[in-house]
Scaffold this motif. Structure first.
Motif, PDB file in Angstrom:
ATOM      1  N   HIS A 190       1.733   6.781  -3.592  1.00 29.36           N
ATOM      2  CA  HIS A 190       0.616   5.887  -3.277  1.00 29.36           C
ATOM      3  C   HIS A 190      -0.535   6.603  -2.541  1.00 29.36           C
ATOM      4  CE1 HIS A 190      -1.241   2.031  -2.193  1.00 29.36           C
ATOM      5  NE2 HIS A 190      -1.392   2.517  -0.971  1.00 29.36           N
ATOM      6  N   HIS A 229      -4.620   7.313  -3.439  1.00 26.18           N
ATOM      7  CA  HIS A 229      -5.831   7.156  -2.607  1.00 26.18           C
ATOM      8  C   HIS A 229      -6.584   8.490  -2.504  1.00 26.18           C
ATOM      9  CE1 HIS A 229      -5.586   3.079  -1.138  1.00 26.18           C
ATOM     10  NE2 HIS A 229      -4.398   3.234  -0.581  1.00 26.18           N
ATOM     11  N   SER A 249      -5.937   3.640   6.037  1.00 27.24           N
ATOM     12  CA  SER A 249      -5.550   2.305   5.582  1.00 27.24           C
ATOM     13  C   SER A 249      -4.812   1.593   6.694  1.00 27.24           C
ATOM     14  CB  SER A 249      -4.687   2.428   4.325  1.00 27.24           C
ATOM     15  OG  SER A 249      -3.445   2.964   4.682  1.00 27.24           O
ATOM     16  N   ASP A 267      -5.902  -1.151  -2.234  1.00 26.82           N
ATOM     17  CA  ASP A 267      -4.779  -0.823  -3.121  1.00 26.82           C
ATOM     18  C   ASP A 267      -5.078  -1.302  -4.540  1.00 26.82           C
ATOM     19  OD1 ASP A 267      -3.589   0.285  -0.985  1.00 26.82           O
ATOM     20  OD2 ASP A 267      -2.107  -1.290  -0.679  1.00 26.82           O
TER      21      ASP A 267
END
Ligand code: KG4
Ligand code: ZN
Length: 337
Positions: free
Chosen positions: A108, A112, A133, A300
């Protein structure tokens, strides 16, 4: 065509990409968590289960393709809420098995990390990336689609967590970042001075838990009964400035030290208007270009997962025929190249 799926936290997202072109990027946000003041993991995974089929169907319809056009599937496998990750990855495995197509597990944070390249294909390596985040705050030196180094990370709270916790102290809702951002627009960022932890410590690490404590003591001392509404914008602007100052100073210093020409920012907090403005201004002063993805690529989303998967598949197509990958909730290792 590649179908990408992201379900690591509280957004169910599916995207379709053709070469590096995003044909659809559907994001379904679990807004009900706001009444609990934070994400409830068990409720998040159940909500993913309920919405994932519809989100994938909408992604295919928006892209005007049917499932037989899919020749690869990408899915987020780490880090995140374990139940939420399992919903996306099991759905992706089942789909890949049925269609007989390769499946690409994607990290993940790496998604980003490269979202600046998704936004702007002229971004050249090496570059510095700030990923900020609700769960992560890290600065990276990125050499290629396979190589990067973690220059520093938060020692405690993530920047988004600091926004969310301060918003809670102020009696605002969840998630707090966008609410603080919006109230701060009418406030004075120099009205109150809150700590800029680790600003001059010579590292690229961050610390935001002291800021939340300092705001709590400030409120207890100055407004023991009730915070007057007219003061809220000044508090929000001052807190936002304290967070922004540290993020900007460390990111710019790293770009200068490593002589890179581009900075990218990503993750939910990179949607913050003050952070974008100050980072851009300081970057220009030093002859550096700042690339900030559009909002849908900051939060996201599956498009960023699909974009990185395309790069991985192009480089090592034979690596992704297996279905035996595992999901992991763990965060990034301290250093990785
Ligand atoms: O990347 P993200 O959608 O989810 C993960 O944490 O992985 O980031 C969510 C975080 C929340 O903490 C939220 O308060 C913060 O991003 N955020 C913002 C803004 N928009 C979202 N923080 C500051 N200013 C904003 N405009
Ligand atoms: Zn994220």
């Amino acid at each position: 065509m590649l179908l990408a799926i992201e379900s690591s936290c509280d957004e169910t997202s599916a995207a379709v990409l053709d070469s590096s072109l995003v044909l659809s990027n559907i994001i379904s946000s679990q807004l009900f968590h706001s009444k609990h003041g934070g994400v409830i993991p068990e409720l998040a995974s159940r909500a993913h289960l309920l919405s994932i089929s519809a989100v994938v169907r909408e992604a295919l319809e928006t892209a005007k393709i049917n499932e037989n056009d899919i020749d690869a599937i990408a899915v987020t496998t780490e880090p995140g809420l374990i139940g939420s990750l399992l919903v996306g990855s099991n759905f992706a495995k089942g789909f890949a098995l049925r269609l007989g197509v390769p499946i690409v597990p994607v990290h993940h944070i790496e998604g980003h990390l490269y979202s600046g390249c998704l936004e702007d294909s002229s971004v050249e390596f090496p570059f510095v990336a700030l990923v900020v985040s609700g769960g992560h705050t890290s600065l990276f030196l990125v050499q290629s689609y396979r190589e990067y180094e973690v220059l520093g990370s938060t020692r405690d709270d993530a920047a988004g967590e600091a926004f969310d916790k301060v918003a809670k102290l102020l009696g605002l809702g969840y998630p707090g970042g966008p609410l603080i951002d919006s109230l701060a627009k009418q406030g004075n960022p120099n009205a109150y001075i809150f700590p800029r932890s680790m600003l001059h410590d010579g590292t690229y690490n961050f610390s935001f838990s002291g800021l939340k404590t300092s705001v709590r003591y400030f409120l207890q001392k100055t407004f023991p009964n009730e915070i007057p509404d007219e003061i809220l914008p000044d508090i929000c602007a001052s807190v936002q400035q304290a967070i922004t100052d540290v993020l900007v100073a460390k990111t710019i210093r790293s770009a200068i030290e490593f002589k890179v020409k581009t900075i990218t920012i990503a993750g939910g907090v990179s949607a913050n208007s003050r952070l974008r403005q100050d980072m851009n201004q300081k970057a220009i002063e030093h002859g550096i270009r700042m690339v900030a993805p559009r909002m849908t690529y900051c939060l996201d989303n599956a498009a960023m997962i699909g974009f990185l998967a395309k790069k991985k598949l192009a480089e090592y197509p034979q690596e992704y025929s297996k279905l035996d990958f595992k999901v992991r909730s763990a965060a990034l290792r301290a250093k990785r190249t």
